[in-house]
Design a protein around this motif. Sequence first.
Motif, short mmCIF file in Angstrom:
data_model
loop_
_atom_site.label_atom_id
_atom_site.label_comp_id
_atom_site.label_asym_id
_atom_site.label_seq_id
_atom_site.Cartn_x
_atom_site.Cartn_y
_atom_site.Cartn_z
N ARG A 17 0.82 -1.22 0.00
CA ARG A 17 0.00 0.00 0.00
C ARG A 17 0.85 1.27 0.00
NH1 ARG A 17 -4.55 -0.60 4.47
NH2 ARG A 17 -5.21 1.38 3.52
N LEU A 18 2.15 1.08 -0.19
CA LEU A 18 3.04 2.26 -0.20
C LEU A 18 3.05 2.94 -1.57
CD1 LEU A 18 5.25 4.19 0.84
CD2 LEU A 18 6.92 2.37 0.40
N CYS A 19 2.67 4.19 -1.56
CA CYS A 19 2.74 5.02 -2.77
C CYS A 19 3.65 6.21 -2.45
CB CYS A 19 1.34 5.53 -3.13
SG CYS A 19 1.28 6.86 -4.36
N ILE A 20 4.37 6.68 -3.43
CA ILE A 20 5.19 7.87 -3.22
C ILE A 20 4.83 8.93 -4.25
CG2 ILE A 20 7.55 8.80 -3.10
CD1 ILE A 20 8.54 6.09 -2.21
N HIS A 21 4.73 10.16 -3.75
CA HIS A 21 4.55 11.31 -4.65
C HIS A 21 5.90 11.68 -5.22
CE1 HIS A 21 0.46 13.13 -3.58
NE2 HIS A 21 0.48 11.92 -3.07
N THR A 22 5.96 11.84 -6.51
CA THR A 22 7.25 12.11 -7.15
C THR A 22 7.94 13.36 -6.63
OG1 THR A 22 6.07 13.27 -8.92
CG2 THR A 22 6.66 10.95 -9.32
N ILE A 23 7.15 14.32 -6.13
CA ILE A 23 7.79 15.54 -5.63
C ILE A 23 8.65 15.26 -4.40
CG2 ILE A 23 5.96 16.30 -4.06
CD1 ILE A 23 6.56 19.19 -5.39
N THR A 24 8.37 14.14 -3.76
CA THR A 24 9.15 13.74 -2.58
C THR A 24 10.63 13.60 -2.94
OG1 THR A 24 7.20 12.65 -1.70
CG2 THR A 24 9.31 12.00 -0.75
#
Lengths: 273, 273
Positions: free
Chosen positions: A5-12
Amino acid sequence: MDMERLCIHTITTKHWTTEECITRYSAAGVTGITFWRYNLEGRDVTAVGRRAREAGMKVVSLCRGGFFPSKTAEGRQKALDDNRRCIEQARELEAPMIVLVCGAVPGQSLEESRKQITDGIAAVLPEAEAAGVKLAIEPLHPMYADDRSAVNTMRQANDICDALGSPENVGIAADVYHIWWDPELKHQIEFTSAQKRLFAFHICDWKTPTADLLNDRGLMGEGCIPIRQISDWVDATGFTGHREVEIFSNLYWAMDQAEYLKKIKEAYRHLYV
Amino acid sequence: MDMERLCIHTITTKHWTTEECITRYSAAGVTGITFWRYNLEGRDVTAVGRRAREAGMKVVSLCRGGFFPSKTAEGRQKALDDNRRCIEQARELEAPMIVLVCGAVPGQSLEESRKQITDGIAAVLPEAEAAGVKLAIEPLHPMYADDRSAVNTMRQANDICDALGSPENVGIAADVYHIWWDPELKHQIEFTSAQKRLFAFHICDWKTPTADLLNDRGLMGEGCIPIRQISDWVDATGFTGHREVEIFSNLYWAMDQAEYLKKIKEAYRHLYV
């Protein structure tokens, strides 16, 4: 382990290109990716989405639409045009949802801005519905009420959703950074879910001290937000979507991004042990 | 012209000594002064209050008590001791009121902190009543919920007042900086007044951008807060107390303080034309 369920926002990891984000996240076992619109500039949007899926990730959202209020009719029209472009991009990307940072104008009353936000969403809703793209209103922390969003609580976001009356297509993105302090939070999460409009869940942490209003967010566990408790409230409503890591941080942007990605995974694992 | 309701918090011109604040404010026609506790260090407190009154000013408040929550019983006891000293100082100063910045502890739940705040105020209330000193809970902006105050809205402050049930002695200090964004604000001001607990009104402005979470407040008129509108709501309830200018600003602290005082008067005049 909830790594699925881990998603990352590219801005991170904003110094990575779109392609680097896809390959790096995927190699790290991340299963969801939220693109920011700068990721799409000068690119074949359809191909970006396909590449992410081929790398084994779900495209969770496109960030961000919104910024509806303006003191001029021309400004409001420009915002509508931009949101329509965003909906078109989401469709090409096959992103099921757009996150809305709704906007605010210093010196214009928050009531007027909220009215313009409601009108703005209503205006682009037909296009969103036709494209099969959901619009997720993200309530922003009251410290952004001056120029980023006149929607500062879950309650206000729910009021706008009620006014629009489109439960399938207009909902809420709940980001712990913005709402953790809200004494109504548990109730509002439950209410939002009961209305079938809890569309997204974003995580990061609030550092003490916070050196910058915009770009000093913490990694989960570094701050004071009871993230796991809030996350459990969200899950208790039946939410099974991704937990989206979205961190703006001058500190982390300055470090080796591959090392940083490892830290994100560790923090996520530690949180959901 | 409402100059007779202008009060200044000494921290606004923090590089001036206690004595300079008294003589400078008085010479400028300011009619109210709120002392901060650092003003009293090493001084005859009674004499400070007398000197302010002899200079033609009302001592409006003493800033600040509070910071009740702690993870340890020892920490909470220290806070009570300190608040009792503060009440004693207010009595000597003949300040009718103490402003409470209630406190918060990173990592302790806001609910627990609010409970400790309520218990803390209850514990010192007998001393406050005996000294004839009112306690004014100041709701702080949600961006200070990590380590400064778990009381972030007028509603929460009212809830604590209700729990304590001492309308004569426990009320609220409403500071536009902290509460301007609150969609309930007008209603909460009216409710607070109806409960006879609207004790104080603080003004400054919210700048866009805000460079620092603590020390970048604006002079009235420089920012986006509808100060006059909020002030009119306050006055419409029958409030006739001072309007207290309280500005933390690295920018203004760095300028000539006499020039700054002129700017404060101009901004105040412009606001209440």
